[in-house]
Scaffold this active site. Structure first.
Site, PDB file in Angstrom:
ATOM      1  N   SER A 209      23.354  -5.137 -47.264  1.00  0.00           N
ATOM      2  CA  SER A 209      23.581  -4.195 -46.703  1.00  0.00           C
ATOM      3  C   SER A 209      22.849  -3.195 -46.228  1.00  0.00           C
ATOM      4  O   SER A 209      21.670  -2.950 -46.833  1.00  0.00           O
ATOM      5  CB  SER A 209      24.573  -3.578 -47.553  1.00  0.00           C
ATOM      6  OG  SER A 209      25.481  -2.589 -46.923  1.00  0.00           O
ATOM      7  N   GLU A 210      22.886  -2.750 -44.848  1.00  0.00           N
ATOM      8  CA  GLU A 210      20.890  -2.144 -44.028  1.00  0.00           C
ATOM      9  C   GLU A 210      21.500  -0.392 -44.397  1.00  0.00           C
ATOM     10  O   GLU A 210      20.403   0.092 -44.163  1.00  0.00           O
ATOM     11  CB  GLU A 210      22.122  -2.400 -42.472  1.00  0.00           C
ATOM     12  CG  GLU A 210      23.301  -1.586 -42.143  1.00  0.00           C
ATOM     13  CD  GLU A 210      23.195  -2.080 -40.988  1.00  0.00           C
ATOM     14  OE1 GLU A 210      23.621  -0.730 -40.385  1.00  0.00           O
ATOM     15  OE2 GLU A 210      23.533  -3.173 -40.275  1.00  0.00           O
ATOM     16  N   ASN A 211      22.119   0.196 -45.116  1.00  0.00           N
ATOM     17  CA  ASN A 211      22.046   0.856 -46.103  1.00  0.00           C
ATOM     18  C   ASN A 211      21.563   1.349 -47.292  1.00  0.00           C
ATOM     19  O   ASN A 211      21.325   3.071 -47.346  1.00  0.00           O
ATOM     20  CB  ASN A 211      23.415   1.478 -46.124  1.00  0.00           C
ATOM     21  CG  ASN A 211      24.756   1.653 -47.083  1.00  0.00           C
ATOM     22  OD1 ASN A 211      24.566  -0.435 -46.873  1.00  0.00           O
ATOM     23  ND2 ASN A 211      25.244   1.909 -47.372  1.00  0.00           N
ATOM     24  N   SER A 251      14.852  -1.203 -45.956  1.00  0.00           N
ATOM     25  CA  SER A 251      16.155  -1.864 -44.594  1.00  0.00           C
ATOM     26  C   SER A 251      16.182  -2.766 -43.650  1.00  0.00           C
ATOM     27  O   SER A 251      15.769  -4.529 -42.939  1.00  0.00           O
ATOM     28  CB  SER A 251      17.803  -1.576 -45.202  1.00  0.00           C
ATOM     29  OG  SER A 251      18.912  -2.441 -44.429  1.00  0.00           O
ATOM     30  N   ARG A 298      19.757  -3.534 -33.720  1.00  0.00           N
ATOM     31  CA  ARG A 298      18.533  -3.971 -34.488  1.00  0.00           C
ATOM     32  C   ARG A 298      18.519  -5.482 -34.924  1.00  0.00           C
ATOM     33  O   ARG A 298      17.962  -6.056 -34.953  1.00  0.00           O
ATOM     34  CB  ARG A 298      18.400  -3.086 -35.824  1.00  0.00           C
ATOM     35  CG  ARG A 298      18.062  -3.189 -36.483  1.00  0.00           C
ATOM     36  CD  ARG A 298      18.668  -4.329 -37.746  1.00  0.00           C
ATOM     37  NE  ARG A 298      19.986  -3.390 -37.914  1.00  0.00           N
ATOM     38  CZ  ARG A 298      21.062  -4.226 -38.212  1.00  0.00           C
ATOM     39  NH1 ARG A 298      20.721  -5.264 -38.486  1.00  0.00           N
ATOM     40  NH2 ARG A 298      22.160  -3.525 -38.667  1.00  0.00           N
TER      41      ARG A 298
END
Length: 311
Positions: A209-211, A251, A298
């Protein structure tokens, strides 16, 4: 300058009313602009946004046959961050996925103000657990009893009971066929989150998860719900054995650096050649600004990452 405004209707209202200036920046680029500003680096080149309107007017360079866009570092007049614990010297500890952009934002402010849930005396924090050093923090306050809102309280029983549309389920099942044993996979917001429901039992896949979480678990039970443990879509989740937390900068670095094997993205539109349109709808009104756009931009630019799109 938030990395994402989520469901903040007041923010959206002010932008559409012209009360706030908004500059669209991919989240991966924003993380590096903040980190660069805090490190005294005036600029850097990135592949993200090349060939789009976001790159217009910016310097372009070619490295090893690939085009890159020059982005400038950010130094803010005031940075405001939120941490779990802090001491009177300004050292900060974040909790689980609440770390996200906070470490980079803390470093790039001329004046940094930190709010913590618990303020302790110097020496009470384990030095090995500190995420932001006190040298970056100018003011610190304790906010006892602060409310932690959960945007999407998603629990296992509710997720199992909910029936999604057949088309969405079909798309998620098809995307899941791209998974291979041992893959590290980034799941975008929307339909991609459903892919986790269809991972074949005979393969091992690690979800990112990019967070700031590697090793996403199932949705929690009611007793396991934690406001500091959410995915990029702000849904409550759990972790697995071996999971780990990190900042948004790290991340995006693992995605941009090609360490993620597959990104499954949500988008408004996708062309035959792979062009994505997912961050703005022409015209006024609430649909003119769509949150969560930059993750796809991204991930799609990660040179060594295979990408599967689901609309």
């Amino acid at each position: 300058m938030p990395p994402t405004y989520g469901e903040n209707k007041e923010f959206e209202r002010q932008v559409l009313a012209g009360e706030l200036d908004l500059v669209f920046t991919p989240q991966s680029t924003l993380a590096e602009k903040l980190r660069a500003g805090g490190a005294g680096i005036p600029g850097f080149y990135t592949r993200t946004a090349f060939g789009t309107q976001l790159a217009e007017g910016k310097d372009m360079r070619v490295f090893d046959g690939t085009e890159y866009v020059l982005e400038e570092g950010i130094q803010a007049d005031v940075s405001i961050v939120k941490a779990w614990k802090g001491d009177t010297a300004g050292n900060l500890i974040y909790r689980k996925t609440a770390r996200n952009f906070n470490p980079m934002i803390a470093t790039c402010g001329k004046v940094t103000v930190a709010e913590v849930e618990e303020l302790v005396e110097v020496g009470e924090l384990d030095p090995d657990q500190i995420h932001t050093l006190g040298i970056y923090v100018d003011r610190i306050i304790e906010g006892p009893g602060c409310e932690k809102r959960i945007e999407f309280r998603t629990i296992s029983a509710g997720a199992e009971a909910k029936k999604d549309s057949p088309i969405r389920e079909l798309m998620a099942r098809r995307a899941a066929k791209e998974l291979r044993d041992g893959y590290y996979v980034n799941l975008g917001i929307g339909i991609p989150t459903l892919v986790a429901n269809y991972i074949p039992d005979d393969i091992n896949v690690t979800l990112q998860s990019e967070n700031g979480l590697l090793g996403i678990g199932a949705y929690p039970t009611e007793d396991e719900v934690d406001p500091d443990l959410v995915n990029a879509g702000k849904q409550t989740i759990t972790t697995l054995k071996g999971s780990n937390f990190f900042s948004s900068a790290e991340s995006f670095a693992m995605i941009r650096g090609g360490h993620i094997d597959l990104s499954i993205l949500g988008g408004l539109e996708a062309a035959e050649n792979g062009d994505l349109a997912n961050w703005m709808v022409p015209g006024p009104g609430p649909r003119a600004v769509v949150p969560g756009s930059s993750g796809s931009r991204r991930s799609a630019r990660a040179a060594a990452t295979r990408t599967e799109c689901s609309g």
